[in-house]
Design a protein around this motif. Structure first.
Motif, PDB file in Angstrom:
ATOM      1  N   VAL A 201       0.838  -1.158   0.187  1.00  0.00           N
ATOM      2  CA  VAL A 201       0.140  -0.170  -0.021  1.00  0.00           C
ATOM      3  C   VAL A 201       1.049   1.216   0.083  1.00  0.00           C
ATOM      4  CG1 VAL A 201      -1.807   1.314   1.165  1.00  0.00           C
ATOM      5  CG2 VAL A 201      -1.836  -1.286   1.263  1.00  0.00           C
ATOM      6  N   LEU A 202       0.671   2.212  -0.975  1.00  0.00           N
ATOM      7  CA  LEU A 202       1.515   3.352  -1.070  1.00  0.00           C
ATOM      8  C   LEU A 202       0.383   4.655  -1.064  1.00  0.00           C
ATOM      9  CD1 LEU A 202       3.706   2.438  -3.906  1.00  0.00           C
ATOM     10  CD2 LEU A 202       4.267   2.202  -1.631  1.00  0.00           C
ATOM     11  N   ARG A 203       0.771   5.445  -0.064  1.00  0.00           N
ATOM     12  CA  ARG A 203      -0.155   6.514   0.072  1.00  0.00           C
ATOM     13  C   ARG A 203       0.159   7.847  -0.430  1.00  0.00           C
ATOM     14  NH1 ARG A 203      -0.898   2.830   4.292  1.00  0.00           N
ATOM     15  NH2 ARG A 203      -3.135   2.176   4.536  1.00  0.00           N
ATOM     16  N   THR A 204       1.358   8.168  -0.715  1.00  0.00           N
ATOM     17  CA  THR A 204       1.975   9.442  -1.149  1.00  0.00           C
ATOM     18  C   THR A 204       2.775   9.345  -2.239  1.00  0.00           C
ATOM     19  OG1 THR A 204       4.008   9.446   0.253  1.00  0.00           O
ATOM     20  CG2 THR A 204       1.945  10.324   1.221  1.00  0.00           C
ATOM     21  N   GLN A 205       3.176  10.346  -2.919  1.00  0.00           N
ATOM     22  CA  GLN A 205       4.044  10.317  -4.123  1.00  0.00           C
ATOM     23  C   GLN A 205       5.507   9.915  -3.560  1.00  0.00           C
ATOM     24  OE1 GLN A 205       3.050  10.356  -7.412  1.00  0.00           O
ATOM     25  NE2 GLN A 205       5.119   9.622  -7.599  1.00  0.00           N
ATOM     26  N   ARG A 206       5.920  10.510  -2.387  1.00  0.00           N
ATOM     27  CA  ARG A 206       7.289  10.020  -1.778  1.00  0.00           C
ATOM     28  C   ARG A 206       7.116   8.440  -1.898  1.00  0.00           C
ATOM     29  NH1 ARG A 206       9.858  12.303   3.800  1.00  0.00           N
ATOM     30  NH2 ARG A 206      12.046  11.292   3.441  1.00  0.00           N
ATOM     31  N   GLU A 207       6.360   7.783  -1.250  1.00  0.00           N
ATOM     32  CA  GLU A 207       6.027   6.377  -0.845  1.00  0.00           C
ATOM     33  C   GLU A 207       6.489   5.790  -2.349  1.00  0.00           C
ATOM     34  OE1 GLU A 207       3.056   5.035   1.347  1.00  0.00           O
ATOM     35  OE2 GLU A 207       3.873   6.104   3.340  1.00  0.00           O
ATOM     36  N   VAL A 208       5.620   6.095  -3.324  1.00  0.00           N
ATOM     37  CA  VAL A 208       5.804   5.633  -4.563  1.00  0.00           C
ATOM     38  C   VAL A 208       7.210   5.774  -5.235  1.00  0.00           C
ATOM     39  CG1 VAL A 208       5.111   5.838  -7.030  1.00  0.00           C
ATOM     40  CG2 VAL A 208       3.464   6.222  -5.024  1.00  0.00           C
ATOM     41  N   SER A 209       7.812   6.819  -5.016  1.00  0.00           N
ATOM     42  CA  SER A 209       9.029   7.030  -5.619  1.00  0.00           C
ATOM     43  C   SER A 209      10.072   6.175  -4.682  1.00  0.00           C
ATOM     44  CB  SER A 209       9.586   8.362  -5.435  1.00  0.00           C
ATOM     45  OG  SER A 209       8.748   9.368  -6.113  1.00  0.00           O
ATOM     46  N   GLN A 210       9.898   5.976  -3.639  1.00  0.00           N
ATOM     47  CA  GLN A 210      10.774   4.944  -2.724  1.00  0.00           C
ATOM     48  C   GLN A 210      10.702   3.594  -2.994  1.00  0.00           C
ATOM     49  OE1 GLN A 210       9.772   6.138   0.922  1.00  0.00           O
ATOM     50  NE2 GLN A 210      11.417   7.701   1.360  1.00  0.00           N
ATOM     51  N   PHE A 211       9.522   3.343  -3.300  1.00  0.00           N
ATOM     52  CA  PHE A 211       9.038   1.893  -3.776  1.00  0.00           C
ATOM     53  C   PHE A 211       9.800   1.525  -5.030  1.00  0.00           C
ATOM     54  CE2 PHE A 211       6.165  -0.968  -6.139  1.00  0.00           C
ATOM     55  CZ  PHE A 211       6.252  -2.245  -5.632  1.00  0.00           C
ATOM     56  N   GLN A 212       9.420   2.478  -5.991  1.00  0.00           N
ATOM     57  CA  GLN A 212       9.807   2.331  -7.283  1.00  0.00           C
ATOM     58  C   GLN A 212      11.500   1.960  -7.504  1.00  0.00           C
ATOM     59  OE1 GLN A 212       8.395   5.259 -10.123  1.00  0.00           O
ATOM     60  NE2 GLN A 212       9.781   4.580 -11.749  1.00  0.00           N
ATOM     61  N   ALA A 213      12.105   2.947  -6.734  1.00  0.00           N
ATOM     62  CA  ALA A 213      13.419   2.971  -6.374  1.00  0.00           C
ATOM     63  C   ALA A 213      13.974   1.644  -6.037  1.00  0.00           C
ATOM     64  CB  ALA A 213      14.096   4.021  -5.635  1.00  0.00           C
ATOM     65  N   ALA A 214      13.267   0.970  -4.873  1.00  0.00           N
ATOM     66  CA  ALA A 214      13.822  -0.146  -4.189  1.00  0.00           C
ATOM     67  C   ALA A 214      13.339  -1.421  -5.246  1.00  0.00           C
ATOM     68  CB  ALA A 214      12.991  -0.318  -3.111  1.00  0.00           C
ATOM     69  N   LEU A 215      12.203  -1.371  -6.114  1.00  0.00           N
ATOM     70  CA  LEU A 215      11.998  -2.376  -6.741  1.00  0.00           C
ATOM     71  C   LEU A 215      12.901  -2.521  -8.034  1.00  0.00           C
ATOM     72  CD1 LEU A 215       9.752  -4.552  -7.578  1.00  0.00           C
ATOM     73  CD2 LEU A 215       8.833  -2.774  -9.098  1.00  0.00           C
ATOM     74  N   LEU A 216      13.350  -1.400  -8.532  1.00  0.00           N
ATOM     75  CA  LEU A 216      14.273  -1.360  -9.642  1.00  0.00           C
ATOM     76  C   LEU A 216      15.786  -1.928  -9.021  1.00  0.00           C
ATOM     77  CD1 LEU A 216      13.367   1.869 -11.627  1.00  0.00           C
ATOM     78  CD2 LEU A 216      12.859  -0.401 -12.019  1.00  0.00           C
ATOM     79  N   LYS A 217      16.195  -1.514  -8.009  1.00  0.00           N
ATOM     80  CA  LYS A 217      17.500  -1.956  -7.319  1.00  0.00           C
ATOM     81  C   LYS A 217      17.348  -3.405  -7.090  1.00  0.00           C
ATOM     82  CE  LYS A 217      20.512  -1.082  -3.425  1.00  0.00           C
ATOM     83  NZ  LYS A 217      20.496  -0.442  -2.258  1.00  0.00           N
ATOM     84  N   ASN A 218      16.267  -3.948  -6.632  1.00  0.00           N
ATOM     85  CA  ASN A 218      16.155  -5.358  -6.277  1.00  0.00           C
ATOM     86  C   ASN A 218      16.184  -6.344  -7.632  1.00  0.00           C
ATOM     87  OD1 ASN A 218      16.134  -4.989  -3.612  1.00  0.00           O
ATOM     88  ND2 ASN A 218      13.813  -5.089  -3.503  1.00  0.00           N
ATOM     89  N   THR A 219      15.635  -5.596  -8.632  1.00  0.00           N
ATOM     90  CA  THR A 219      15.522  -6.481  -9.975  1.00  0.00           C
ATOM     91  C   THR A 219      16.999  -6.150 -10.847  1.00  0.00           C
ATOM     92  OG1 THR A 219      14.227  -4.472 -10.872  1.00  0.00           O
ATOM     93  CG2 THR A 219      13.101  -6.413  -9.990  1.00  0.00           C
ATOM     94  N   GLY A 220      17.806  -5.541 -10.268  1.00  0.00           N
ATOM     95  CA  GLY A 220      19.086  -5.025 -11.034  1.00  0.00           C
ATOM     96  C   GLY A 220      18.965  -3.986 -12.279  1.00  0.00           C
ATOM     97  N   ASN A 221      17.860  -3.176 -12.274  1.00  0.00           N
ATOM     98  CA  ASN A 221      17.611  -2.094 -13.199  1.00  0.00           C
ATOM     99  C   ASN A 221      17.916  -0.636 -12.619  1.00  0.00           C
ATOM    100  OD1 ASN A 221      16.227  -3.595 -15.700  1.00  0.00           O
ATOM    101  ND2 ASN A 221      15.251  -4.371 -13.821  1.00  0.00           N
TER     102      ASN A 221
END
Length: 199
Positions: free
Chosen positions: A179-199
């Motif tokens: 669950v993401l409630r702010t744009q900041r959380e979206v940005s953090q999630f996106q960065a973490a997801l890309l890091k974990n997938t090696g992108n």
């Protein structure tokens, strides 16, 4: 990577889906493309048929589902997803984004209308003839659809019932539900997801 992005209108589902699609190299199935034919909502069987054809084409690779409607998103697709993301933004944030988006679309349609008139004037050998009535009816229908959509989003979609509906999906898939409630959380999630997938 297989993702499902759910949430309210104006929360940024399509923006996030397109950004992740580009970063991860995944194709996107936009649920609204199956649900609607211009301003008309398709019947459930027709919507599901389009959705199934789209997902069949994407199934063997990475994919992202942008949106959620029971009429054209199967439970099996939720089970197959690596992660389900719920953009639980506040109603005022969503309403502001929708209004901004609609204003841009009105301006774009206005520009296209003027360009059409210029093109018709250049092509006309005799007196210029433009079916203004047809264009006016189309424009009125488009505006009415979007006003109705704004009213729906403001009065109904952000109700406790809808939040409970989305959180019910989280209850079924708690291990992969975010669950993401702010744009900041979206940005953090996106960065973490890309890091974990090696992108």
């Amino acid at each position: 990577m297989k993702l499902v992005i759910i949430g309210y209108s104006g929360a940024g589902k399509t923006t996030l889906a397109n950004a992740l699609s580009e970063a991860l190299g995944c194709q996107v199935f936009h649920v609204d493309e199956a649900m609607y034919d211009n301003i008309r909502q398709r019947e459930a069987p027709a919507a599901m048929a389009i959705a199934e054809a789209r997902m069949e084409a994407l199934w063997n690779g990475g994919w992202i589902i942008d949106g959620y409607r029971e009429q054209c998103v199967k439970e099996a697709w939720l089970r197959e997803a690596d992660r389900i993301i719920f953009l639980n933004f506040g109603k005022w944030t969503c309403l502001g984004r929708i209004a901004k988006r609609q204003i841009k679309e009105y301006i774009a349609r206005g520009i296209r209308y003027v360009l059409k008139l210029i093109r018709l004037a250049r092509q006309a050998k005799g007196p210029k003839t433009v079916d203004r009535g047809e264009i006016s009816v189309s424009a009125a229908a488009y505006v009415f659809k979007n006003i109705r959509h704004l009213r729906y989003s403001f009065r109904i979609e952000h109700s406790a019932k809808f939040e409970s509906y989305y959180m019910g999906i989280g209850g079924r898939y708690a291990e992969k539900f975010t669950v993401l409630r702010t744009q900041r959380e979206v940005s953090q999630f996106q960065a973490a997801l890309l890091k974990n997938t090696g992108n």
